[in-house]
Each structure stands twice: as C-alpha cells, then as structure tokens.
Scaffold this motif. Structure first.
Motif, mmCIF file in Angstrom:
data_model
loop_
_atom_site.group_PDB
_atom_site.id
_atom_site.type_symbol
_atom_site.label_atom_id
_atom_site.label_comp_id
_atom_site.label_asym_id
_atom_site.label_seq_id
_atom_site.Cartn_x
_atom_site.Cartn_y
_atom_site.Cartn_z
ATOM 1 N N GLU A 75 0.831 -1.202 0.000
ATOM 2 C CA GLU A 75 0.000 0.000 0.000
ATOM 3 C C GLU A 75 0.870 1.259 0.000
ATOM 4 O OE1 GLU A 75 -3.010 0.070 -0.589
ATOM 5 O OE2 GLU A 75 -3.876 -1.856 0.017
ATOM 6 N N GLU A 76 2.027 1.177 0.633
ATOM 7 C CA GLU A 76 2.948 2.315 0.647
ATOM 8 C C GLU A 76 3.463 2.592 -0.769
ATOM 9 O OE1 GLU A 76 6.899 3.622 3.203
ATOM 10 O OE2 GLU A 76 5.523 2.122 4.037
ATOM 11 N N MET A 77 3.740 1.524 -1.513
ATOM 12 C CA MET A 77 4.165 1.701 -2.907
ATOM 13 C C MET A 77 3.062 2.341 -3.745
ATOM 14 S SD MET A 77 6.334 -1.757 -3.858
ATOM 15 C CE MET A 77 6.411 -1.285 -5.593
ATOM 16 N N ILE A 78 1.815 1.886 -3.538
ATOM 17 C CA ILE A 78 0.688 2.456 -4.279
ATOM 18 C C ILE A 78 0.516 3.934 -3.941
ATOM 19 C CG2 ILE A 78 -1.824 2.382 -4.559
ATOM 20 C CD1 ILE A 78 -0.402 0.137 -5.969
ATOM 21 N N LYS A 79 0.720 4.279 -2.681
ATOM 22 C CA LYS A 79 0.608 5.678 -2.262
ATOM 23 C C LYS A 79 1.666 6.530 -2.965
ATOM 24 C CE LYS A 79 0.326 8.553 1.898
ATOM 25 N NZ LYS A 79 0.418 8.568 3.384
ATOM 26 N N MET A 80 2.870 5.987 -3.124
ATOM 27 C CA MET A 80 3.931 6.717 -3.828
ATOM 28 C C MET A 80 3.566 6.937 -5.298
ATOM 29 S SD MET A 80 7.231 4.627 -2.385
ATOM 30 C CE MET A 80 8.549 5.734 -2.049
ATOM 31 N N LEU A 81 2.946 5.936 -5.905
ATOM 32 C CA LEU A 81 2.590 6.006 -7.312
ATOM 33 C C LEU A 81 1.383 6.906 -7.545
ATOM 34 C CD1 LEU A 81 3.054 4.903 -10.225
ATOM 35 C CD2 LEU A 81 1.478 3.034 -9.636
ATOM 36 N N GLY A 82 0.432 6.860 -6.618
ATOM 37 C CA GLY A 82 -0.842 7.556 -6.818
ATOM 38 C C GLY A 82 -1.824 6.644 -7.533
ATOM 39 N N PHE A 90 3.313 -4.302 -10.441
ATOM 40 C CA PHE A 90 3.534 -5.657 -9.919
ATOM 41 C C PHE A 90 4.132 -5.523 -8.518
ATOM 42 C CE2 PHE A 90 3.621 -5.865 -14.509
ATOM 43 C CZ PHE A 90 2.831 -6.973 -14.792
ATOM 44 N N ILE A 91 3.279 -5.714 -7.508
ATOM 45 C CA ILE A 91 3.662 -5.486 -6.119
ATOM 46 C C ILE A 91 4.170 -6.787 -5.489
ATOM 47 C CG2 ILE A 91 2.795 -4.874 -3.830
ATOM 48 C CD1 ILE A 91 2.876 -2.463 -5.523
ATOM 49 N N PRO A 92 5.333 -6.756 -4.821
ATOM 50 C CA PRO A 92 5.801 -7.954 -4.106
ATOM 51 C C PRO A 92 4.863 -8.296 -2.947
ATOM 52 C CG PRO A 92 7.606 -6.387 -4.445
ATOM 53 C CD PRO A 92 6.329 -5.669 -4.781
ATOM 54 N N SER A 93 4.720 -9.572 -2.673
ATOM 55 C CA SER A 93 3.934 -9.996 -1.516
ATOM 56 C C SER A 93 4.715 -9.658 -0.241
ATOM 57 C CB SER A 93 3.669 -11.498 -1.577
ATOM 58 O OG SER A 93 4.895 -12.215 -1.479
ATOM 59 N N ARG A 117 14.302 3.166 3.567
ATOM 60 C CA ARG A 117 13.135 2.335 3.248
ATOM 61 C C ARG A 117 12.369 2.937 2.063
ATOM 62 N NH1 ARG A 117 8.884 -0.169 7.001
ATOM 63 N NH2 ARG A 117 6.874 0.295 6.076
ATOM 64 N N GLU A 118 12.180 4.248 2.085
ATOM 65 C CA GLU A 118 11.482 4.925 1.003
ATOM 66 C C GLU A 118 12.259 4.808 -0.308
ATOM 67 O OE1 GLU A 118 9.787 9.390 -0.118
ATOM 68 O OE2 GLU A 118 10.393 8.915 1.946
ATOM 69 N N ALA A 119 13.587 4.875 -0.217
ATOM 70 C CA ALA A 119 14.430 4.774 -1.414
ATOM 71 C C ALA A 119 14.313 3.385 -2.045
ATOM 72 C CB ALA A 119 15.881 5.077 -1.067
ATOM 73 N N VAL A 120 14.296 2.341 -1.213
ATOM 74 C CA VAL A 120 14.168 0.970 -1.720
ATOM 75 C C VAL A 120 12.815 0.776 -2.392
ATOM 76 C CG1 VAL A 120 14.003 -1.462 -1.067
ATOM 77 C CG2 VAL A 120 15.796 -0.030 -0.072
ATOM 78 N N LEU A 121 11.750 1.238 -1.743
ATOM 79 C CA LEU A 121 10.411 1.094 -2.322
ATOM 80 C C LEU A 121 10.294 1.869 -3.624
ATOM 81 C CD1 LEU A 121 8.099 1.365 0.837
ATOM 82 C CD2 LEU A 121 8.777 -0.689 -0.400
ATOM 83 N N SER A 122 10.930 3.034 -3.684
ATOM 84 C CA SER A 122 10.902 3.843 -4.901
ATOM 85 C C SER A 122 11.610 3.136 -6.053
ATOM 86 C CB SER A 122 11.552 5.204 -4.622
ATOM 87 O OG SER A 122 11.560 6.008 -5.784
ATOM 88 N N ARG A 123 12.760 2.482 -5.760
ATOM 89 C CA ARG A 123 13.473 1.750 -6.799
ATOM 90 C C ARG A 123 12.656 0.556 -7.294
ATOM 91 N NH1 ARG A 123 18.968 1.862 -7.364
ATOM 92 N NH2 ARG A 123 18.526 0.564 -9.207
ATOM 93 N N VAL A 124 12.050 -0.166 -6.367
ATOM 94 C CA VAL A 124 11.213 -1.312 -6.747
ATOM 95 C C VAL A 124 10.039 -0.844 -7.597
ATOM 96 C CG1 VAL A 124 9.721 -3.159 -5.872
ATOM 97 C CG2 VAL A 124 11.885 -2.669 -4.730
ATOM 98 N N LEU A 125 9.454 0.277 -7.226
ATOM 99 C CA LEU A 125 8.339 0.831 -7.988
ATOM 100 C C LEU A 125 8.770 1.185 -9.404
ATOM 101 C CD1 LEU A 125 5.358 1.709 -7.785
ATOM 102 C CD2 LEU A 125 6.166 3.959 -7.052
ATOM 103 N N GLY A 126 9.978 1.721 -9.539
ATOM 104 C CA GLY A 126 10.489 2.073 -10.863
ATOM 105 C C GLY A 126 10.626 0.872 -11.780
ATOM 106 N N PHE A 127 10.952 -0.286 -11.204
ATOM 107 C CA PHE A 127 11.084 -1.506 -11.997
ATOM 108 C C PHE A 127 9.740 -2.161 -12.299
ATOM 109 C CE2 PHE A 127 15.319 -1.704 -9.727
ATOM 110 C CZ PHE A 127 16.078 -1.373 -10.840
ATOM 111 N N ARG A 179 -6.781 -0.324 -7.436
ATOM 112 C CA ARG A 179 -6.592 0.792 -6.514
ATOM 113 C C ARG A 179 -6.827 2.062 -7.334
ATOM 114 N NH1 ARG A 179 -6.815 -2.800 -3.597
ATOM 115 N NH2 ARG A 179 -5.609 -3.299 -1.713
ATOM 116 N N GLY A 180 -8.033 2.571 -7.311
ATOM 117 C CA GLY A 180 -8.373 3.698 -8.167
ATOM 118 C C GLY A 180 -8.256 3.285 -9.629
ATOM 119 N N LYS A 181 -7.463 4.042 -10.408
ATOM 120 C CA LYS A 181 -7.252 3.724 -11.820
ATOM 121 C C LYS A 181 -6.079 2.766 -12.028
ATOM 122 C CE LYS A 181 -9.123 8.074 -13.634
ATOM 123 N NZ LYS A 181 -8.845 9.276 -14.472
ATOM 124 N N VAL A 182 -5.447 2.357 -10.943
ATOM 125 C CA VAL A 182 -4.267 1.489 -11.034
ATOM 126 C C VAL A 182 -4.676 0.018 -10.926
ATOM 127 C CG1 VAL A 182 -2.055 0.881 -9.976
ATOM 128 C CG2 VAL A 182 -2.772 3.271 -10.077
#
Length: 207
Positions: A75-82, A90-93, A117-127, A179-182
């Motif tokens: 959910e934190e990754m989704i919040k970063m993305l919007g 593709f969210i890790p379990s 922690r935020e930096a790691v989630l941001s990198r994962v989100l980018g991939f 999650r919304g339009k995502v």
C-alpha cells in the motif's frame, strides 16, 4: 333437444379450452420461476470458468481479499505512485518483501532508516510500474507481452494456464486488483535488475 345437446357439447368444449389454457399458464409460470431461481441462486455458486482463468467463486473470494491483500508495504508503494493515472504495477507480496528485501511492515529487525526504506520502495516501484493497463482477463492463455516500466526496465509478461501471470519468471499470487485507476498484480517475488539485486543482497550472501 338436439339444440340443447349441441349447447352442452359447446359448453364442455369451452370449459376444456379454459382448463387447458389455465394448465399451460401455470406450466409457463412455474418454468419462469425455476429459470429465475437458477440464475439468481444456482448460477453464482457454479464453478464455471471465465475466459479460461478464474471461476466465479474464486473471483468473489479474491474480491474479499482486496482490502488488505497488498500489505502495508504494498500500500505504501501504491501511495507513492498515486491512483489517479492508468498504471499497472507488480507489487511484491509481504513474504517477498521480507525474504528478498529483508523488509518488514512493522520495521522490526530492520536496520533501515525511513529514508532508506522509502528509497528501496521507490526503486522497486520504478522496476515494476508500467504506464498502461494490463488485465490478465484480457490476455489469452500462453500469450506473451513485452512491457517497459517507468524506469525503462523490460518486463516479459506471460499468462499461464491457471490464469495467473508470470513476469520475468516471477509468478503472480493475485491478479487484476484495483486501486483507483491502477491495476495491481501481487507477485511472489521482486522485479529488479541485476545491479539492484546485488545492492540489496545481504553481505554474507554476496561474499
């Protein structure tokens, strides 16, 4: 007398016609009731397949899981993305976060700072975030699609016979969540390049 006999026969025929019409009407009514019962009660519980993938029972069960299936880190990754733009991610379990990235939602046994922690989630989100919609139900079994994430990383997505997705050889756990339009696919792993994989690997494993 002949006239009375003819009248009686006419009345009998009329009565038989009315009885036949009544029986036919009752038969049609009962048939309609049975069809409605089947459509409303029986059909939703049947284990029919939709697009060769998930059954109705599985889809309803999956819908009940949507509220908390991503976990806090997801959910934190989704919040970063919007959620106001048409993305697929593709969210890790939670298990993948813990076993591969050594991250836990409550922060216990985790030496990462909030910024790390935020930096790691941001990198994962980018991939793992793709700037377009991808629904598994719109793919045929065995179909392969090449996609590119927002960081330019290539994702090779395949729909397997169970209806799940395989992305860069990582199998999905749940698909087509919203999650919304995502559109969100929960996966049993982490999408990342070799460099980042080496960077997050514990020191004892890297030696």
């Amino acid at each position: 007398m002949a006239y009375l006999k003819r009248s009686r026969r006419s009345v009998k025929r009329s009565h038989l016609c009315r009885c036949s019409s009544l029986v036919l009407a009752l038969f049609l009514f009962s048939s309609c009731v049975m069809v409605l019962f089947f459509l409303i009660i029986v059909l939703p519980d049947a284990n029919f397949k939709i697009n060769g993938s998930l059954s109705l029972k599985q889809m309803r069960f999956r819908k009940r899981l949507e509220v908390d299936s991503l976990g806090l880190l997801g959910e934190e990754m989704i919040k970063m993305l919007g959620t106001d733009l048409p993305f697929t991610v593709f969210i890790p379990s939670e298990q993948a976060f813990e076993e591969i990235l050594k991250m836990q939602a409550n922060g216990s046994d985790n030496k990462q700072t909030a910024s790390e922690r935020e930096a790691v989630l941001s990198r994962v989100l980018g991939f793992s975030a793709v700037p377009q919609h991808l629904l598994s139900v719109e793919m045929s079994s065995g179909q392969e699609l090449p996609l590119y994430s927002i960081s330019g990383f290539r994702l090779d997505v395949t729909k397997v016979s169970t209806g799940m997705l395989l992305v860069n050889n990582v199998r999905s756990k749940l698909v087509d969540l919203r999650r919304g339009k995502v559109i969100v696919h929960l996966i049993n792993g982490v999408i990342m390049d070799a460099e980042f994989e080496q960077a997050v690997k514990p020191v004892d494993e890297g030696d």
